[in-house]
Design an enzyme around this catalytic site. Structure first.
Site, PDB file in Angstrom:
ATOM      1  N   ILE A 183     -36.177  -1.092  46.213  1.00 37.13           N
ATOM      2  CA  ILE A 183     -36.558  -2.307  45.480  1.00 37.13           C
ATOM      3  C   ILE A 183     -35.412  -2.732  44.581  1.00 37.13           C
ATOM      4  O   ILE A 183     -34.997  -3.896  44.579  1.00 37.13           O
ATOM      5  CB  ILE A 183     -37.825  -2.084  44.610  1.00 37.13           C
ATOM      6  CG1 ILE A 183     -39.064  -2.019  45.499  1.00 37.13           C
ATOM      7  CG2 ILE A 183     -37.960  -3.206  43.565  1.00 37.13           C
ATOM      8  CD1 ILE A 183     -40.382  -2.111  44.744  1.00 37.13           C
ATOM      9  N   ASP A 198     -36.635   5.367  45.453  1.00 36.52           N
ATOM     10  CA  ASP A 198     -37.301   4.087  45.185  1.00 36.52           C
ATOM     11  C   ASP A 198     -36.283   2.975  44.990  1.00 36.52           C
ATOM     12  O   ASP A 198     -36.651   1.847  44.667  1.00 36.52           O
ATOM     13  CB  ASP A 198     -38.160   4.208  43.917  1.00 36.52           C
ATOM     14  CG  ASP A 198     -37.341   4.606  42.702  1.00 36.52           C
ATOM     15  OD1 ASP A 198     -36.497   5.515  42.831  1.00 36.52           O
ATOM     16  OD2 ASP A 198     -37.539   4.020  41.621  1.00 36.52           O
ATOM     17  N   HIS A 199     -35.009   3.279  45.189  1.00 38.89           N
ATOM     18  CA  HIS A 199     -33.952   2.314  44.896  1.00 38.89           C
ATOM     19  C   HIS A 199     -33.949   1.130  45.865  1.00 38.89           C
ATOM     20  O   HIS A 199     -33.201   0.180  45.679  1.00 38.89           O
ATOM     21  CB  HIS A 199     -32.585   3.000  44.933  1.00 38.89           C
ATOM     22  CG  HIS A 199     -32.441   4.187  44.037  1.00 38.89           C
ATOM     23  ND1 HIS A 199     -33.309   5.252  44.054  1.00 38.89           N
ATOM     24  CD2 HIS A 199     -31.509   4.493  43.092  1.00 38.89           C
ATOM     25  CE1 HIS A 199     -32.923   6.157  43.172  1.00 38.89           C
ATOM     26  NE2 HIS A 199     -31.844   5.719  42.566  1.00 38.89           N
ATOM     27  N   LYS A 223     -37.900  12.527  32.687  1.00 47.09           N
ATOM     28  CA  LYS A 223     -36.531  12.414  33.188  1.00 47.09           C
ATOM     29  C   LYS A 223     -35.755  11.517  32.243  1.00 47.09           C
ATOM     30  O   LYS A 223     -36.294  10.526  31.733  1.00 47.09           O
ATOM     31  CB  LYS A 223     -36.520  11.776  34.572  1.00 47.09           C
ATOM     32  CG  LYS A 223     -35.119  11.701  35.163  1.00 47.09           C
ATOM     33  CD  LYS A 223     -35.022  10.657  36.246  1.00 47.09           C
ATOM     34  CE  LYS A 223     -34.920   9.281  35.645  1.00 47.09           C
ATOM     35  NZ  LYS A 223     -34.696   8.235  36.657  1.00 47.09           N
ATOM     36  N   TYR A 255     -35.309   6.290  29.977  1.00 50.98           N
ATOM     37  CA  TYR A 255     -33.882   6.049  29.759  1.00 50.98           C
ATOM     38  C   TYR A 255     -33.665   5.482  28.363  1.00 50.98           C
ATOM     39  O   TYR A 255     -34.545   4.803  27.812  1.00 50.98           O
ATOM     40  CB  TYR A 255     -33.358   5.011  30.754  1.00 50.98           C
ATOM     41  CG  TYR A 255     -33.242   5.488  32.183  1.00 50.98           C
ATOM     42  CD1 TYR A 255     -32.040   5.971  32.686  1.00 50.98           C
ATOM     43  CD2 TYR A 255     -34.323   5.423  33.054  1.00 50.98           C
ATOM     44  CE1 TYR A 255     -31.913   6.390  34.004  1.00 50.98           C
ATOM     45  CE2 TYR A 255     -34.212   5.843  34.378  1.00 50.98           C
ATOM     46  CZ  TYR A 255     -32.995   6.331  34.841  1.00 50.98           C
ATOM     47  OH  TYR A 255     -32.872   6.741  36.145  1.00 50.98           O
TER      48      TYR A 255
HETATM   49  C1  LIG Z   1     -29.971   2.019  39.383  1.00 49.29           C
HETATM   50  C2  LIG Z   1     -30.252   2.623  38.053  1.00 49.29           C
HETATM   51  O1  LIG Z   1     -29.623   2.347  37.095  1.00 49.29           O
HETATM   52  C3  LIG Z   1     -31.343   3.621  37.912  1.00 49.29           C
HETATM   53  O2  LIG Z   1     -31.835   3.650  36.624  1.00 49.29           O
HETATM   54  C4  LIG Z   1     -32.428   3.285  38.820  1.00 49.29           C
HETATM   55  O3  LIG Z   1     -32.870   1.999  38.465  1.00 49.29           O
HETATM   56  C5  LIG Z   1     -33.543   4.247  38.730  1.00 49.29           C
HETATM   57  C6  LIG Z   1     -34.629   3.994  39.665  1.00 49.29           C
HETATM   58  N1  LIG Z   1     -34.588   4.963  40.683  1.00 49.29           N
HETATM   59  C7  LIG Z   1     -34.671   2.603  40.224  1.00 49.29           C
HETATM   60  O4  LIG Z   1     -34.022   2.335  41.245  1.00 49.29           O
HETATM   61  O5  LIG Z   1     -35.347   1.808  39.622  1.00 49.29           O
HETATM   62  O1  LIG Z   2     -35.764   7.100  40.101  1.00 41.76           O
HETATM   63  C1  LIG Z   2     -34.561   7.193  39.909  1.00 41.76           C
HETATM   64  C2  LIG Z   2     -34.027   8.413  39.408  1.00 41.76           C
HETATM   65  O2  LIG Z   2     -34.795   9.308  39.059  1.00 41.76           O
HETATM   66  C3  LIG Z   2     -32.580   8.607  39.288  1.00 41.76           C
HETATM   67  O3  LIG Z   2     -31.849   7.983  40.280  1.00 41.76           O
HETATM   68  P1  LIG Z   2     -30.266   8.175  40.310  1.00 41.76           P
HETATM   69  O4  LIG Z   2     -29.803   7.435  41.535  1.00 41.76           O
HETATM   70  O5  LIG Z   2     -29.977   9.657  40.393  1.00 41.76           O
HETATM   71  O6  LIG Z   2     -29.725   7.613  39.042  1.00 41.76           O
END
Ligand SMILES: CC(=O)[C@@H](O)[C@H](O)C[C@H](N)C(=O)O
Ligand SMILES: O=CC(=O)COP(=O)(O)O
Length: 264
Positions: A27, A24-25, A173, A143
């Site tokens: 975005i 989802d990164h 997670k 987190y």
């Molecule tokens: C880039 C980050 O620090 C992660 O926490 C991501 O934000 C996690 C997530 N998959 C995202 O892209 O929002």
């Molecule tokens: O949705 C994001 C995750 O679960 C973790 O992403 P990362 O790139 O492994 O930090």
């Protein structure tokens, strides 16, 4: 007891172990390495042993034809690295949107300790109520993140995972505390299966050692994005991670499974 949730959890895991590859990164960071041709990456990681992939709902049509029978999680909040505050994740969809997109589960991100925590607690509470109604599992990405918060502090991580359980999530997670012993405190803070995020990509050995440490500390697997999808060979690193998560392999054996024996 919710038979829909129990049944769908088996679609995103294997024997209670989870290898989820979030993508989802796009975005958050844009179409970075591994996400432009997301179809090929999804094909590679699911062929390599991923139980499920995860995207935002709009990517669903690019996921289904390429996931080799793996599960699918739809992520329902987001922010960007170029926006005013990356910790301010806003809702991007509903449980019904996710069901329409063919999801087996939904996920949302909370930054426990941030200014936005109160709203994100409300959002997760609403999501778990709506998801339970439809028998859809919720993966809470809890987190420890915000001003003055140590993102790898086991106490803070333990608090974040407990919050997810208290709000009715099914899987949580969180970040990794850095070693298996300290991570035990995190996994013992909840009855939920705990999976770790990977963070920014490290070497193959660092990736596998992190997964081994987390599993030794009681984790049920990983939700590992960049370390897998940004790899030059996402299928191979997925195989190595799968060896640890699913087959309890040690570090050297897992590196060998990925074809990285003797490498960094
Ligand atoms: C880039 C980050 O620090 C992660 O926490 C991501 O934000 C996690 C997530 N998959 C995202 O892209 O929002
Ligand atoms: O949705 C994001 C995750 O679960 C973790 O992403 P990362 O790139 O492994 O930090």
């Amino acid at each position: 007891m919710n038979p829909g949730i129990d049944a769908r959890l088996t679609r995103i895991s294997t024997d209670g172990r989870y290898l989820i590859v979030p993508m989802d990164h796009g975005i958050t960071m844009g179409a970075v390495k591994g996400l432009k041709d997301i179809e090929s990456t999804i094909d590679a990681v699911t062929a390599g042993g991923a139980d499920a992939v995860l995207t935002q709902k709009g990517i669903a049509p690019r996921v289904h034809p390429n996931k080799n029978g793996a599960g699918y999680v739809v992520h329902v909040n987001a922010s960007t690295t170029i926006g005013p505050d990356e910790n301010d994740k806003r809702m991007t969809g509903t449980v019904r949107d996710a069901v329409r997109a063919g999801a087996d589960a939904v996920s949302m991100h909370l930054n426990v300790g941030s200014t936005y925590e109160p709203k994100q607690i409300e959002d997760l509470a609403t999501l778990t109520t709506e998801a339970a109604d439809l028998g859809i599992p919720v993966l809470a990405m809890a987190y420890a993140r915000g001003p003055g918060v140590d993102e790898s502090d086991p106490e803070a991580l333990g608090h974040a995972v407990r919050l997810a359980e208290e709000l009715g999530a099914d899987v949580v997670k969180t970040g990794y505390s850095g070693d298996g012993d300290s991570f035990t405190h995190v996994t013992e803070s909840t009855r939920l299966p705990v999976v770790i995020a990977g963070g920014s990509k490290g070497t193959d050995r660092e990736t596998v050692e992190m997964v081994r440490g987390a599993m030794d500390g009681g984790a049920a697997g990983v939700s590992m994005g960049r370390s897998i999808f940004q790899h030059d060979d996402p299928g191979a690193i997925a195989r190595a991670v799968s060896a640890v998560v699913h087959d309890d392999a040690g570090v050297e054996e897992a590196l060998q499974q990925g074809g990285f024996a003797g490498g960094e």
